[in-house]
Scaffold this motif. Sequence first.
Motif, PDB file in Angstrom:
ATOM      1  N   CYS A 169       0.852  -1.133   0.234  1.00 47.39           N
ATOM      2  CA  CYS A 169      -0.008  -0.111   0.011  1.00 47.39           C
ATOM      3  C   CYS A 169       0.833   1.101   0.045  1.00 47.39           C
ATOM      4  O   CYS A 169       0.535   2.121  -0.669  1.00 47.39           O
ATOM      5  CB  CYS A 169      -0.771  -0.179   1.312  1.00 47.39           C
ATOM      6  SG  CYS A 169      -2.185  -1.191   1.178  1.00 47.39           S
ATOM      7  N   ALA A 170       1.778   1.305   0.930  1.00 47.57           N
ATOM      8  CA  ALA A 170       2.897   2.253   0.872  1.00 47.57           C
ATOM      9  C   ALA A 170       3.531   2.709  -0.532  1.00 47.57           C
ATOM     10  O   ALA A 170       3.733   3.947  -0.874  1.00 47.57           O
ATOM     11  CB  ALA A 170       3.729   2.186   2.082  1.00 47.57           C
ATOM     12  N   ALA A 171       3.982   1.611  -1.052  1.00 47.91           N
ATOM     13  CA  ALA A 171       4.656   1.585  -2.450  1.00 47.91           C
ATOM     14  C   ALA A 171       3.672   2.490  -3.359  1.00 47.91           C
ATOM     15  O   ALA A 171       4.491   3.122  -4.420  1.00 47.91           O
ATOM     16  CB  ALA A 171       4.835   0.286  -2.987  1.00 47.91           C
ATOM     17  N   VAL A 172       2.442   2.352  -3.391  1.00 54.77           N
ATOM     18  CA  VAL A 172       1.779   3.237  -4.142  1.00 54.77           C
ATOM     19  C   VAL A 172       1.285   4.420  -3.760  1.00 54.77           C
ATOM     20  O   VAL A 172       0.277   5.219  -4.244  1.00 54.77           O
ATOM     21  CB  VAL A 172       0.238   2.420  -4.748  1.00 54.77           C
ATOM     22  CG1 VAL A 172       0.652   1.160  -5.468  1.00 54.77           C
ATOM     23  CG2 VAL A 172      -0.605   2.031  -3.775  1.00 54.77           C
ATOM     24  N   GLY A 173       1.661   5.066  -2.652  1.00 56.79           N
ATOM     25  CA  GLY A 173       1.225   6.433  -2.033  1.00 56.79           C
ATOM     26  C   GLY A 173       0.288   6.258  -1.127  1.00 56.79           C
ATOM     27  O   GLY A 173      -0.111   7.505  -0.698  1.00 56.79           O
ATOM     28  N   LEU A 174      -0.107   5.136  -0.551  1.00 58.23           N
ATOM     29  CA  LEU A 174      -0.995   5.180   0.571  1.00 58.23           C
ATOM     30  C   LEU A 174      -0.690   5.185   1.659  1.00 58.23           C
ATOM     31  O   LEU A 174       0.494   4.717   2.270  1.00 58.23           O
ATOM     32  CB  LEU A 174      -2.132   3.961   0.273  1.00 58.23           C
ATOM     33  CG  LEU A 174      -2.893   4.160  -1.014  1.00 58.23           C
ATOM     34  CD1 LEU A 174      -3.480   2.481  -1.156  1.00 58.23           C
ATOM     35  CD2 LEU A 174      -3.982   5.091  -1.075  1.00 58.23           C
ATOM     36  N   ALA A 175      -1.180   5.976   2.866  1.00 55.15           N
ATOM     37  CA  ALA A 175      -0.557   6.010   4.141  1.00 55.15           C
ATOM     38  C   ALA A 175      -1.097   5.200   4.972  1.00 55.15           C
ATOM     39  O   ALA A 175      -2.757   5.130   5.346  1.00 55.15           O
ATOM     40  CB  ALA A 175      -0.952   7.827   4.648  1.00 55.15           C
ATOM     41  N   VAL A 176      -0.525   4.203   5.577  1.00 55.89           N
ATOM     42  CA  VAL A 176      -1.062   3.375   6.611  1.00 55.89           C
ATOM     43  C   VAL A 176      -1.249   3.768   8.015  1.00 55.89           C
ATOM     44  O   VAL A 176      -0.576   4.533   8.528  1.00 55.89           O
ATOM     45  CB  VAL A 176       0.086   2.193   6.726  1.00 55.89           C
ATOM     46  CG1 VAL A 176      -0.638   1.037   7.632  1.00 55.89           C
ATOM     47  CG2 VAL A 176       0.428   1.530   5.288  1.00 55.89           C
ATOM     48  N   GLU A 177      -2.543   3.462   8.357  1.00 57.61           N
ATOM     49  CA  GLU A 177      -2.866   4.076   9.707  1.00 57.61           C
ATOM     50  C   GLU A 177      -2.350   2.930  10.929  1.00 57.61           C
ATOM     51  O   GLU A 177      -2.101   1.731  10.352  1.00 57.61           O
ATOM     52  CB  GLU A 177      -4.622   4.343   9.891  1.00 57.61           C
ATOM     53  CG  GLU A 177      -5.083   5.256   9.038  1.00 57.61           C
ATOM     54  CD  GLU A 177      -6.394   5.464   9.189  1.00 57.61           C
ATOM     55  OE1 GLU A 177      -7.215   4.602   9.671  1.00 57.61           O
ATOM     56  OE2 GLU A 177      -7.024   6.668   8.667  1.00 57.61           O
ATOM     57  N   PRO A 178      -2.337   3.174  11.999  1.00 51.25           N
ATOM     58  CA  PRO A 178      -2.168   2.519  13.103  1.00 51.25           C
ATOM     59  C   PRO A 178      -2.870   1.124  13.087  1.00 51.25           C
ATOM     60  O   PRO A 178      -3.981   0.980  12.452  1.00 51.25           O
ATOM     61  CB  PRO A 178      -2.229   3.148  14.448  1.00 51.25           C
ATOM     62  CG  PRO A 178      -2.039   4.514  14.085  1.00 51.25           C
ATOM     63  CD  PRO A 178      -2.941   4.677  12.588  1.00 51.25           C
ATOM     64  N   ALA A 179      -2.306   0.215  13.581  1.00 51.35           N
ATOM     65  CA  ALA A 179      -2.932  -0.986  13.630  1.00 51.35           C
ATOM     66  C   ALA A 179      -4.200  -1.290  14.128  1.00 51.35           C
ATOM     67  O   ALA A 179      -4.427  -0.734  15.069  1.00 51.35           O
ATOM     68  CB  ALA A 179      -1.950  -2.217  14.241  1.00 51.35           C
ATOM     69  N   VAL A 180      -5.108  -2.060  13.538  1.00 54.05           N
ATOM     70  CA  VAL A 180      -6.586  -2.141  14.028  1.00 54.05           C
ATOM     71  C   VAL A 180      -6.624  -3.524  14.399  1.00 54.05           C
ATOM     72  O   VAL A 180      -6.399  -4.352  13.965  1.00 54.05           O
ATOM     73  CB  VAL A 180      -7.427  -1.966  12.873  1.00 54.05           C
ATOM     74  CG1 VAL A 180      -9.081  -2.325  13.359  1.00 54.05           C
ATOM     75  CG2 VAL A 180      -7.468  -0.326  12.468  1.00 54.05           C
ATOM     76  N   HIS A 181      -7.316  -3.546  15.744  1.00 53.54           N
ATOM     77  CA  HIS A 181      -7.399  -5.090  16.095  1.00 53.54           C
ATOM     78  C   HIS A 181      -8.788  -5.257  16.362  1.00 53.54           C
ATOM     79  O   HIS A 181      -9.523  -4.886  17.177  1.00 53.54           O
ATOM     80  CB  HIS A 181      -6.768  -5.129  17.637  1.00 53.54           C
ATOM     81  CG  HIS A 181      -5.418  -4.902  17.650  1.00 53.54           C
ATOM     82  ND1 HIS A 181      -4.509  -5.518  17.251  1.00 53.54           N
ATOM     83  CD2 HIS A 181      -4.685  -3.675  18.057  1.00 53.54           C
ATOM     84  CE1 HIS A 181      -3.297  -5.186  17.175  1.00 53.54           C
ATOM     85  NE2 HIS A 181      -3.436  -3.840  17.951  1.00 53.54           N
ATOM     86  N   ALA A 182      -9.424  -6.116  15.271  1.00 49.00           N
ATOM     87  CA  ALA A 182     -10.724  -6.258  15.163  1.00 49.00           C
ATOM     88  C   ALA A 182     -11.247  -7.609  15.546  1.00 49.00           C
ATOM     89  O   ALA A 182     -12.474  -7.976  15.454  1.00 49.00           O
ATOM     90  CB  ALA A 182     -11.256  -6.130  13.765  1.00 49.00           C
TER      91      ALA A 182
END
Length: 197
Positions: A169-182
Amino acid sequence: MSVSEREARKFDPARAPLLDSAERDAYLPDSVVVDLLELSGNETVLDYGAGTGRLALAAAERLLSGRVIAVDEVPEMIERLASRVAAASNVEVVAIRDNVVPLAAASVDRILAINILHEVRGETALAEMHRLLAPDGLLLVIDWDRERPGEPGPPAQLRYTRAEAADECAAVGLAVEPAVHARLPYHFVLRVRKPAS
């Protein structure tokens, strides 16, 4: 990836009833997935690889004035989708052609990518999702976690880790949010945004 390798990863339409099984809802509940979209009610939501339309309809129920665009590339699934969502006035079905969704750039606010990355690894799907997302739009990636193997799902060698998915995701320019624990037993959750530049 060769054409034969790519085809081997693709979901077999003969297995479509599994997408609507009670077992699936037990380990990947629609309500949990849709909650993670944080909908206010007026968004345009794209369900990428919508399968039978189960999640598209669940998201549509949360929208007051928004709409859901359910996309898939497999003709059998497009037919199934169109039939299933025909009564929903705020759901549209669109076919992916040559890895391109025929919609304008920056035209959707949310994208669901559920159990899709392991089928399109190494291809242009994430770049296409980036193109479609509006600035500050949210992409929700949920996929089979290689670090939490289980009986359902694809073989371990086809699965991702959360870190691998985040890197792509980061490689295409998307910003990763903190981990979600679902608390999903077999899946990781990744929320990423298209930066408002």
